[in-house]
Design an enzyme around this catalytic site. Structure first.
Site, PDB file in Angstrom:
ATOM      1  N   ASP A  62      -5.615   1.294   1.380  1.00 30.01           N
ATOM      2  CA  ASP A  62      -5.374   2.741   1.420  1.00 30.01           C
ATOM      3  C   ASP A  62      -6.386   3.522   0.590  1.00 30.01           C
ATOM      4  O   ASP A  62      -7.138   2.956  -0.195  1.00 30.01           O
ATOM      5  CB  ASP A  62      -3.937   3.066   0.956  1.00 30.01           C
ATOM      6  CG  ASP A  62      -3.505   2.258  -0.282  1.00 30.01           C
ATOM      7  OD1 ASP A  62      -4.377   1.703  -0.970  1.00 30.01           O
ATOM      8  OD2 ASP A  62      -2.295   2.203  -0.544  1.00 30.01           O
ATOM      9  N   ASN A 128      10.276   1.314  -5.463  1.00 32.77           N
ATOM     10  CA  ASN A 128      11.197   1.584  -4.342  1.00 32.77           C
ATOM     11  C   ASN A 128      10.942   0.650  -3.164  1.00 32.77           C
ATOM     12  O   ASN A 128      11.460   0.871  -2.079  1.00 32.77           O
ATOM     13  CB  ASN A 128      11.063   3.049  -3.895  1.00 32.77           C
ATOM     14  CG  ASN A 128       9.662   3.373  -3.372  1.00 32.77           C
ATOM     15  OD1 ASN A 128       8.779   2.515  -3.361  1.00 32.77           O
ATOM     16  ND2 ASN A 128       9.455   4.604  -2.959  1.00 32.77           N
ATOM     17  N   HIS A 130       7.950   0.088  -1.762  1.00 32.12           N
ATOM     18  CA  HIS A 130       6.829   0.443  -0.886  1.00 32.12           C
ATOM     19  C   HIS A 130       5.721  -0.593  -0.967  1.00 32.12           C
ATOM     20  O   HIS A 130       5.542  -1.258  -1.991  1.00 32.12           O
ATOM     21  CB  HIS A 130       6.317   1.868  -1.159  1.00 32.12           C
ATOM     22  CG  HIS A 130       5.511   2.056  -2.413  1.00 32.12           C
ATOM     23  ND1 HIS A 130       5.678   3.151  -3.238  1.00 32.12           N
ATOM     24  CD2 HIS A 130       4.519   1.328  -2.996  1.00 32.12           C
ATOM     25  CE1 HIS A 130       4.819   3.076  -4.243  1.00 32.12           C
ATOM     26  NE2 HIS A 130       4.105   1.980  -4.128  1.00 32.12           N
ATOM     27  N   GLU A 135       6.044   4.248   2.435  1.00 30.64           N
ATOM     28  CA  GLU A 135       7.250   4.546   1.656  1.00 30.64           C
ATOM     29  C   GLU A 135       8.500   4.204   2.473  1.00 30.64           C
ATOM     30  O   GLU A 135       8.410   3.998   3.683  1.00 30.64           O
ATOM     31  CB  GLU A 135       7.259   6.035   1.284  1.00 30.64           C
ATOM     32  CG  GLU A 135       6.100   6.469   0.388  1.00 30.64           C
ATOM     33  CD  GLU A 135       6.155   5.872  -1.027  1.00 30.64           C
ATOM     34  OE1 GLU A 135       7.196   5.323  -1.428  1.00 30.64           O
ATOM     35  OE2 GLU A 135       5.129   5.961  -1.733  1.00 30.64           O
TER      36      GLU A 135
HETATM   37  C1  F6R Z   1      -2.197  -0.140  -3.904  1.00 29.12           C
HETATM   38  C2  F6R Z   1      -1.000   0.321  -3.271  1.00 29.12           C
HETATM   39  C3  F6R Z   1       0.360   0.430  -3.926  1.00 29.12           C
HETATM   40  C4  F6R Z   1       0.572  -0.454  -5.144  1.00 29.12           C
HETATM   41  C5  F6R Z   1       1.972  -0.297  -5.708  1.00 29.12           C
HETATM   42  C6  F6R Z   1       2.144  -1.053  -7.010  1.00 29.12           C
HETATM   43  O1  F6R Z   1      -3.329  -0.123  -3.022  1.00 29.12           O
HETATM   44  O2  F6R Z   1      -1.115   0.626  -2.150  1.00 29.12           O
HETATM   45  O3  F6R Z   1       1.340   0.153  -2.973  1.00 29.12           O
HETATM   46  O4  F6R Z   1       0.364  -1.791  -4.796  1.00 29.12           O
HETATM   47  O5  F6R Z   1       2.265   1.062  -5.923  1.00 29.12           O
HETATM   48  O6  F6R Z   1       1.313  -0.510  -7.986  1.00 29.12           O
HETATM   49  P1  F6R Z   1       1.095  -1.234  -9.390  1.00 29.12           P
HETATM   50  O7  F6R Z   1       0.396  -2.528  -9.101  1.00 29.12           O
HETATM   51  O8  F6R Z   1       0.207  -0.284 -10.150  1.00 29.12           O
HETATM   52  O9  F6R Z   1       2.434  -1.425  -9.988  1.00 29.12           O
END
Ligand code: F6R
Length: 239
Positions: A62, A128, A130, A135
């Protein structure tokens, strides 16, 4: 679904690195990559290794829409800093957050994914449930798509920016169907804040309300988490 519980994120990063190394030894050519804090120790191991990625392709999950690649909050910037500056790949694809037309960029990215089937996809998970910017409520059948960030995400992310107005309102994100088409998936989760998400991912019902729960239906998934993130899992996973 295989669950590996480690003492901390450093050991977790090394386990993930070992999976990548073994996969490359078995012919993996395309890595799907994530940003966020969870994969950083794995990227450190990749950078410190003698592995050569110059024949490999990477595809990121992303990118924010509207951020220049040299903005330190862009995922381009993150990947350069944590991996590509030290370990360049033959091709590295990240959605173009500066594309004139976001819908055209979405189509282009779907073609890139179709042309480069992902051998090993690295994922993090949100509190959550995701995965990427998918989401709760995102259809399991989604391909790459544009995401309108929710007010709560914009507010939460504003701490990384000078003010709330600078936070991008949209992002481009690989869809759940594309993620599920990866041959192998490795998901990293560390810390107490991920306990509920890991429990729901591993043992909850498969529901679009917990996007990561779809991974239960994938034939080759490894969850790497520390003791804290694993704390709510049943005993059978904690041996
Ligand atoms: C990263 C992404 C997000 C993260 C998720 C966890 O490219 O798309 O989905 O993997 O928010 O983030 P961290 O690792 O910072 O807890």
């Amino acid at each position: 679904m295989k669950v590996i519980i480690t003492k901390d994120n450093i050991e977790g990063g090394t386990k993930a690195f070992e999976i990548i190394k073994k996969g490359m030894g078995n012919g993996a050519k395309v890595l799907g990559l994530a940003t966020g804090s969870s994969p950083i120790p794995m990227y450190d191991d990749m950078c410190d290794s003698d592995l050569d990625f110059s024949n490999m392709t990477s595809i990121n999950l992303d990118e924010y829409y509207g951020l220049n690649p040299d903005n330190d909050q862009s995922y381009h910037y993150f990947m350069q800093k944590h991996l590509f500056d030290k370990k360049p790949f033959k091709n590295s694809y990240i959605p173009n957050g500066m594309a004139k037309d976001i819908d055209e960029e979405v189509d282009r990215y779907n073609e890139i994914i179709a042309d480069n089937p992902i051998d090993i996809q690295i994922l993090g998970i949100g509190r959550n449930g995701h995965i990427a910017f998918n989401e709760p409520g995102t259809p399991f059948g989604s391909l790459t798509h544009k995401v309108n960030l929710t007010e709560s995400t914009i507010k939460a992310n504003s701490r990384f920016f000078d003010n709330e107005d600078e936070v991008p309102r949209q992002a481009i994100c690989m869809g759940i169907k594309s993620i599920m088409q990866s041959k192998k998936i490795v998901l990293l989760a560390f810390g107490e804040s991920k306990q509920d998400a890991i429990k729901a991912l591993v043992e909850g019902p498969v529901t679009e309300e917990v996007p990561a729960s779809i991974l239960q239906d994938h034939p080759d998934v490894t969850i790497i988490c520390d003791e804290e993130a694993a704390a709510k899992l049943s005993d059978k996973y904690r041996k």
